[in-house]
Design a protein around this motif. Structure first.
Motif, PDB file in Angstrom:
ATOM      1  N   UNK A 105      -0.131  24.351 -50.073  1.00 49.71           N
ATOM      2  CA  UNK A 105       0.238  23.667 -48.796  1.00 49.71           C
ATOM      3  C   UNK A 105       0.528  22.259 -49.047  1.00 49.71           C
ATOM      4  N   UNK A 106      -0.010  21.692 -50.124  1.00 48.60           N
ATOM      5  CA  UNK A 106       0.051  20.313 -50.369  1.00 48.60           C
ATOM      6  C   UNK A 106       1.703  19.947 -50.718  1.00 48.60           C
ATOM      7  N   UNK A 107       1.993  20.966 -51.704  1.00 48.12           N
ATOM      8  CA  UNK A 107       3.698  20.442 -52.006  1.00 48.12           C
ATOM      9  C   UNK A 107       4.403  21.119 -50.944  1.00 48.12           C
ATOM     10  N   UNK A 108       4.037  22.017 -49.947  1.00 46.97           N
ATOM     11  CA  UNK A 108       4.917  22.351 -49.016  1.00 46.97           C
ATOM     12  C   UNK A 108       5.265  21.095 -47.907  1.00 46.97           C
ATOM     13  N   UNK A 109       4.049  20.373 -47.888  1.00 47.44           N
ATOM     14  CA  UNK A 109       4.131  19.521 -46.633  1.00 47.44           C
ATOM     15  C   UNK A 109       4.399  17.963 -47.302  1.00 47.44           C
ATOM     16  N   UNK A 110       4.547  17.849 -48.670  1.00 47.38           N
ATOM     17  CA  UNK A 110       4.474  16.524 -49.146  1.00 47.38           C
ATOM     18  C   UNK A 110       5.647  15.807 -48.840  1.00 47.38           C
ATOM     19  N   UNK A 111       5.675  14.516 -48.068  1.00 47.33           N
ATOM     20  CA  UNK A 111       6.667  13.876 -47.718  1.00 47.33           C
ATOM     21  C   UNK A 111       7.727  13.570 -48.941  1.00 47.33           C
ATOM     22  N   UNK A 112       7.306  13.280 -50.288  1.00 43.50           N
ATOM     23  CA  UNK A 112       8.080  13.449 -51.390  1.00 43.50           C
ATOM     24  C   UNK A 112       9.053  14.432 -51.708  1.00 43.50           C
ATOM     25  N   UNK A 113       8.579  15.677 -50.953  1.00 48.13           N
ATOM     26  CA  UNK A 113       9.308  16.700 -51.289  1.00 48.13           C
ATOM     27  C   UNK A 113      10.044  17.341 -49.921  1.00 48.13           C
ATOM     28  N   UNK A 114      10.154  16.458 -48.912  1.00 49.72           N
ATOM     29  CA  UNK A 114      10.939  16.703 -47.523  1.00 49.72           C
ATOM     30  C   UNK A 114      11.904  15.819 -47.142  1.00 49.72           C
ATOM     31  N   UNK A 115      13.118  16.118 -46.906  1.00 49.56           N
ATOM     32  CA  UNK A 115      14.254  15.284 -46.464  1.00 49.56           C
ATOM     33  C   UNK A 115      14.823  15.989 -45.529  1.00 49.56           C
ATOM     34  N   UNK A 116      15.057  15.332 -44.119  1.00 49.11           N
ATOM     35  CA  UNK A 116      15.952  15.860 -43.096  1.00 49.11           C
ATOM     36  C   UNK A 116      17.231  15.995 -43.578  1.00 49.11           C
ATOM     37  N   UNK A 117      17.865  17.082 -43.421  1.00 48.17           N
ATOM     38  CA  UNK A 117      19.172  17.067 -43.817  1.00 48.17           C
ATOM     39  C   UNK A 117      20.271  17.863 -42.822  1.00 48.17           C
ATOM     40  N   UNK A 118      21.470  18.152 -42.861  1.00 51.89           N
ATOM     41  CA  UNK A 118      22.249  18.857 -42.100  1.00 51.89           C
ATOM     42  C   UNK A 118      21.932  20.537 -42.403  1.00 51.89           C
ATOM     43  N   UNK A 119      22.191  21.169 -41.335  1.00 54.11           N
ATOM     44  CA  UNK A 119      21.852  22.635 -41.465  1.00 54.11           C
ATOM     45  C   UNK A 119      22.879  23.269 -42.505  1.00 54.11           C
ATOM     46  N   UNK A 120      23.825  22.879 -42.652  1.00 57.30           N
ATOM     47  CA  UNK A 120      24.889  23.359 -43.571  1.00 57.30           C
ATOM     48  C   UNK A 120      24.463  23.142 -44.812  1.00 57.30           C
ATOM     49  N   UNK A 121      24.002  21.923 -45.199  1.00 58.70           N
ATOM     50  CA  UNK A 121      23.720  21.689 -46.591  1.00 58.70           C
ATOM     51  C   UNK A 121      22.412  22.309 -47.094  1.00 58.70           C
ATOM     52  N   UNK A 122      21.660  22.643 -46.147  1.00 57.79           N
ATOM     53  CA  UNK A 122      20.412  22.959 -46.368  1.00 57.79           C
ATOM     54  C   UNK A 122      20.603  24.577 -46.424  1.00 57.79           C
ATOM     55  N   UNK A 123      21.486  25.122 -45.814  1.00 51.21           N
ATOM     56  CA  UNK A 123      21.701  26.692 -45.935  1.00 51.21           C
ATOM     57  C   UNK A 123      22.373  26.708 -47.281  1.00 51.21           C
TER      58      UNK A 123
END
Length: 148
Positions: free
Chosen positions: A81-99
């Motif tokens: 849960x910590x790694x899944x919710x760590x802000x270091x590991x999270x970036x808002x990006x475009x849907x197309x790039x994430x896919x």
């Protein structure tokens, strides 16, 4: 598990952290309803509204499926849960790039913008080191080549 412990959802905190011209729902300090975002992987500007929420997705720099393949399946739930919710590991990006990125490591996917590949590789490595997560030899080689 909200990262800021402020009662807001992690997604809204990340949008507020990384967006420009952020507007919140009237009467709320949490719910982001619109913003301008510079996609960190492409450099393109996205004008986003909550009514089209899926246009901006939250990317796990080290994808959850990559973590799982590299041993996170044996970790205690609290660490996952910590790694899944760590802000270091999270970036808002475009849907197309994430896919397009999916569950790939750096050997299988790099940001389209060459200018940020070093920063991406460094962030991937920071997350892996923080959680003691191994990376494949191929991913390590690719990451090291990005910062020359």
């Amino acid at each position: 598990m909200p990262y800021a412990r402020n009662g807001c959802r992690t997604r809204d905190d990340l949008l507020a952290r990384d967006g420009q011209k952020v507007r919140h729902r009237k009467g709320s300090d949490c719910v982001v309803v619109s913003l301008r975002l510079t996609d960190p992987y492409t450099g393109r500007t996205i004008t986003w509204r909550k009514s089209d929420a899926d246009r901006v997705q939250v990317d796990h720099v080290v994808p959850l499926s990559y973590e799982w393949r590299m041993g996170a399946r044996t970790w205690p739930m609290a660490k996952r849960l910590r790694i899944a919710n760590d802000p270091l590991n999270l970036l808002p990006v475009s849907r197309e790039i994430n896919i397009a990125k999916g569950g790939s490591g750096p050997a299988g996917w790099l940001p389209p913008s060459h200018r940020i590949r070093c920063a991406y590789a460094a962030r991937f490595a920071q997350v892996a080191l923080k959680y003691g997560l191994p990376v494949t030899a191929a991913d390590k080689r690719v990451m090291l080549r990005q910062c020359r």
